[in-house]
Design a protein around this motif. Structure first.
Motif, PDB file in Angstrom:
ATOM      1  N   ARG A 163      -5.075 -16.118 -28.407  1.00  0.00           N
ATOM      2  CA  ARG A 163      -3.811 -16.485 -29.044  1.00  0.00           C
ATOM      3  C   ARG A 163      -3.061 -15.243 -29.505  1.00  0.00           C
ATOM      4  O   ARG A 163      -1.830 -15.169 -29.361  1.00  0.00           O
ATOM      5  CB  ARG A 163      -4.093 -17.404 -30.245  1.00  0.00           C
ATOM      6  N   GLU A 166      -1.210 -13.684 -26.606  1.00  0.00           N
ATOM      7  CA  GLU A 166      -0.013 -14.450 -26.251  1.00  0.00           C
ATOM      8  C   GLU A 166       1.169 -14.060 -27.138  1.00  0.00           C
ATOM      9  O   GLU A 166       2.303 -13.913 -26.665  1.00  0.00           O
ATOM     10  CB  GLU A 166      -0.274 -15.955 -26.396  1.00  0.00           C
ATOM     11  N   SER A 170       4.644 -10.815 -26.039  1.00  0.00           N
ATOM     12  CA  SER A 170       6.077 -11.095 -26.099  1.00  0.00           C
ATOM     13  C   SER A 170       6.872  -9.849 -26.460  1.00  0.00           C
ATOM     14  O   SER A 170       8.064  -9.754 -26.164  1.00  0.00           O
ATOM     15  CB  SER A 170       6.364 -12.197 -27.126  1.00  0.00           C
TER      16      SER A 170
END
Length: 206
Positions: A163, A166, A170
């Protein structure tokens, strides 16, 4: 009489084998950076708070009320870039290494050496569609497959490796390392090829 045959040229001496870079020692299965003060942010102050928390590792006592006016001097200025955080850390006498394209083993090497790492991640709150948000990584635990972090909005928390990546990717896996000048040689060794800004940029673009 036949001419004598010329003496054969001596074979060139073999080149010495290239020295391989030293193999880094194995990472411990978990690590926790001590001595960091947590602070909850006021509105739009995650940058000032997070750099203040990183500085507290090295004895800094400044809080967001000291730092925010320097980083956001004009009314309505709500964003602080990673470059501005790095510049502020340098203004406090610290070394700052800012790069993109980080990876988990690099973060773990720094944390195992007692060095917290500022990361820029994606963040969603109930009243927003999402935004950039700084967090300070303070440890990791391979058994739990997670990082430990200080979050100026949520408080201390754990971030599962998957997680976390992720949210981190970005922003190009941007990371900022803030350390005292006397630890410069150690930080260069920990960063390895990422210590050279040109090489680090090349690696980030791969």
């Amino acid at each position: 009489a036949p001419s004598p045959e010329p003496e054969p040229a001596p074979a060139p001496a073999p080149s010495p084998p290239a020295e391989l870079p030293p193999t880094p020692p194995p990472l411990p299965p978990s690590a926790q950076v001590p001595g960091i003060r947590h602070e909850y942010q006021r509105l739009n102050n995650c940058g000032p708070v997070t750099v203040g928390m990183a500085l507290s590792r090295w004895g800094g006592t400044l809080n967001q009320y000291d730092i925010a006016p320097k980083l956001k001097p004009t009314a309505g200025d709500v964003n602080v870039s990673p470059d501005e955080l790095a510049a502020y850390a340098r203004s406090q006498g610290m070394n700052a290494h800012l790069a993109r394209g980080g990876h988990r083993p690099l973060l773990q090497r720094l944390l195992a050496a007692g060095i917290p790492v500022i990361v820029e991640t994606w963040f969603v709150t109930p009243d927003s569609g999402g935004m950039g948000h700084y967090r300070l990584l303070t440890g990791y635990d391979d058994a739990a497959q997670s990082f430990r972090a200080l979050d100026s909005y949520l408080g201390p928390l754990t971030l599962p490796y998957g997680r976390f990546d992720e949210l981190w990717r970005s922003f190009g896996r941007t990371f900022l390392v803030v350390t005292p000048p006397e630890r410069a040689a150690e930080v260069r060794a920990l960063l390895a090829e990422r210590a050279d800004p040109v090489q680090a940029k090349r690696e980030a673009l791969r």
